[in-house]
Enzyme design. Structure first.
Site, PDB file in Angstrom:
ATOM      1  N   ASP A 148      30.269 -11.252 -15.603  1.00 29.12           N
ATOM      2  CA  ASP A 148      29.371 -11.627 -14.862  1.00 29.12           C
ATOM      3  C   ASP A 148      27.665 -11.895 -15.591  1.00 29.12           C
ATOM      4  O   ASP A 148      27.118 -12.826 -15.646  1.00 29.12           O
ATOM      5  CB  ASP A 148      28.824 -11.566 -13.610  1.00 29.12           C
ATOM      6  N   SER A 149      27.722 -11.084 -17.262  1.00 26.31           N
ATOM      7  CA  SER A 149      26.314 -10.793 -17.634  1.00 26.31           C
ATOM      8  C   SER A 149      26.684 -12.648 -18.244  1.00 26.31           C
ATOM      9  O   SER A 149      25.593 -12.488 -18.772  1.00 26.31           O
ATOM     10  CB  SER A 149      26.532 -10.250 -18.485  1.00 26.31           C
ATOM     11  N   GLU A 185      31.980  -4.363  -8.025  1.00 27.50           N
ATOM     12  CA  GLU A 185      30.470  -3.561  -7.810  1.00 27.50           C
ATOM     13  C   GLU A 185      31.208  -2.848  -6.872  1.00 27.50           C
ATOM     14  O   GLU A 185      30.871  -3.945  -5.422  1.00 27.50           O
ATOM     15  CB  GLU A 185      29.561  -4.294  -8.183  1.00 27.50           C
ATOM     16  N   ASP A 215      35.406 -10.510 -14.329  1.00 30.74           N
ATOM     17  CA  ASP A 215      34.102  -9.790 -12.978  1.00 30.74           C
ATOM     18  C   ASP A 215      34.097 -11.307 -12.108  1.00 30.74           C
ATOM     19  O   ASP A 215      33.989 -12.239 -11.930  1.00 30.74           O
ATOM     20  CB  ASP A 215      32.606 -10.039 -13.150  1.00 30.74           C
ATOM     21  N   GLU A 272      27.965   2.316 -15.287  1.00 31.18           N
ATOM     22  CA  GLU A 272      26.344   2.484 -16.127  1.00 31.18           C
ATOM     23  C   GLU A 272      24.944   2.920 -15.803  1.00 31.18           C
ATOM     24  O   GLU A 272      25.480   2.835 -14.705  1.00 31.18           O
ATOM     25  CB  GLU A 272      26.209   0.121 -15.380  1.00 31.18           C
ATOM     26  N   LYS A 286      37.025  -7.105 -11.891  1.00 28.85           N
ATOM     27  CA  LYS A 286      36.816  -6.071 -11.468  1.00 28.85           C
ATOM     28  C   LYS A 286      34.998  -6.106 -10.716  1.00 28.85           C
ATOM     29  O   LYS A 286      35.127  -7.327 -10.633  1.00 28.85           O
ATOM     30  CB  LYS A 286      35.706  -6.121 -13.103  1.00 28.85           C
TER      31      LYS A 286
HETATM   32  O1  KIV Z   1      28.990  -8.123 -17.495  1.00 27.52           O
HETATM   33  C1  KIV Z   1      28.988  -7.613 -17.358  1.00 27.52           C
HETATM   34  O2  KIV Z   1      28.784  -7.181 -18.977  1.00 27.52           O
HETATM   35  C2  KIV Z   1      29.825  -5.902 -17.075  1.00 27.52           C
HETATM   36  C3  KIV Z   1      29.270  -4.816 -18.069  1.00 27.52           C
HETATM   37  C4  KIV Z   1      28.042  -4.655 -18.136  1.00 27.52           C
HETATM   38  C5  KIV Z   1      30.142  -3.326 -17.912  1.00 27.52           C
HETATM   39  O3  KIV Z   1      29.374  -5.524 -16.353  1.00 27.52           O
END
Ligand code: KIV
Length: 273
Positions: free
Chosen positions: A53-54, A124, A92, A191, A122
């Site tokens: 989600d980056s 969190e 994510d 992280e 994924k």
């Molecule tokens: O969204 C992302 O890029 C991440 C990484 C920093 C692990 O969750």
């Protein structure tokens, strides 16, 4: 050198990743958000591609990961999946699409798997999302956990500094990692936590632990593509190794093109019909 030179490409699976941990072979993981980049990352031989989600930051220009939607994540993920022959693709689940309740979490995970063709999701958090993790896993969807600095909770933390430096937070993180393993997660991302704590976690659980800013004693490493390629130059935390300076390379190319157009050097007769 391409890893796809032979006709049959052996896909990375959760089983492959588990075997790599057992053998002590480090796992490589990188983010990608579009077809063209994912094709190159897959060709390079990356074990896991994370549609993170980056994307909210590096693709859409938002300050945090919070605004990206489930539809937008599915759009990015399906482009990545179309490019990939070997890598294991993890997506994510974005903020607001799983924290409400386990039914919502399951619905979001199923949409990602069905509409993008990805291989895993994924999420969190630890004990607080346990029910959702179990529910997603019960549908046969592999889940990767994410502990330590969890950017979807940035407004709770208030800062992007190193997490779990205090004894109580470190103990909770270790406990959460064990809970995620017990639930059936196939791997965990850690992280921005102290390397000594990350080592403890990697030794305490039997599933692969992938670090970003978590030191060398884990089972693999993940970075954000735009940071490691030097496309983003504003974000330079201590843990980031920059493998290229693509911002400079691209700026030079764009400026040269502008100059050529302005000077009537492009196109030449050979570049015309
Ligand atoms: O969204 C992302 O890029 C991440 C990484 C920093 C692990 O969750």
């Amino acid at each position: 050198m391409s890893v796809h030179s032979s006709a049959s490409v052996k896909r990375v699976t959760t089983h492959t990743l588990q075997e790599m941990k057992l053998r002590g072979e480090k796992i490589s993981m990188l983010t990608a958000y579009d077809f063209s980049m994912a094709k190159i990352v897959d060709e390079a031989g990356m074990d896991i591609i994370l549609v993170g989600d980056s994307a909210s930051n590096v693709m859409a220009g938002h300050e945090t990961t919070l605004p990206i939607t489930l539809d937008q994540m599915i759009y990015h993920a399906s482009a990545v999946v179309r490019a990939v022959k070997r890598s294991f693709v993890v997506v994510d689940i974005p903020f607001g699409s799983y924290q409400g309740n386990s039914t919502e979490a399951l619905r979001s995970a199923i949409r990602i798997m069905k509409e993008s063709g990805a291989h895993a999701v994924k999420v969190e958090g630890g004990s607080e999302i346990k029910e959702s993790v179990i529910r997603i896993l019960s549908a046969g969807v592999p889940v990767m956990g994410h502990l330590g600095l969890t950017p979807q909770s940035i407004y709770k933390f208030g800062t992007y500094t190193v997490r779990a430096k205090e004894e109580s937070e470190a103990a909770k993180l270790l406990e959460d990692a064990k809970i995620l393993e017990e639930c059936g997660c196939f791997a965990i991302v850690l992280e921005k936590i102290p390397a000594s704590l990350a080592k403890k976690v990697a030794e305490a659980v039997s599933i692969p632990v992938i670090g970003i800013g978590a030191g060398p004693h884990v089972d693999g490493q993940v970075l954000v593509m735009h940071d490691m390629l030097g496309i983003t130059q504003e974000f330079k935390p201590r843990f980031l190794r920059q493998y290229a300076d693509l911002q400079k390379t691209m700026l030079d190319a764009f400026q040269q093109y502008i100059t050529d157009v302005k000077n009537r050097d492009f196109p030449t007769d050979r570049e015309s019909y």
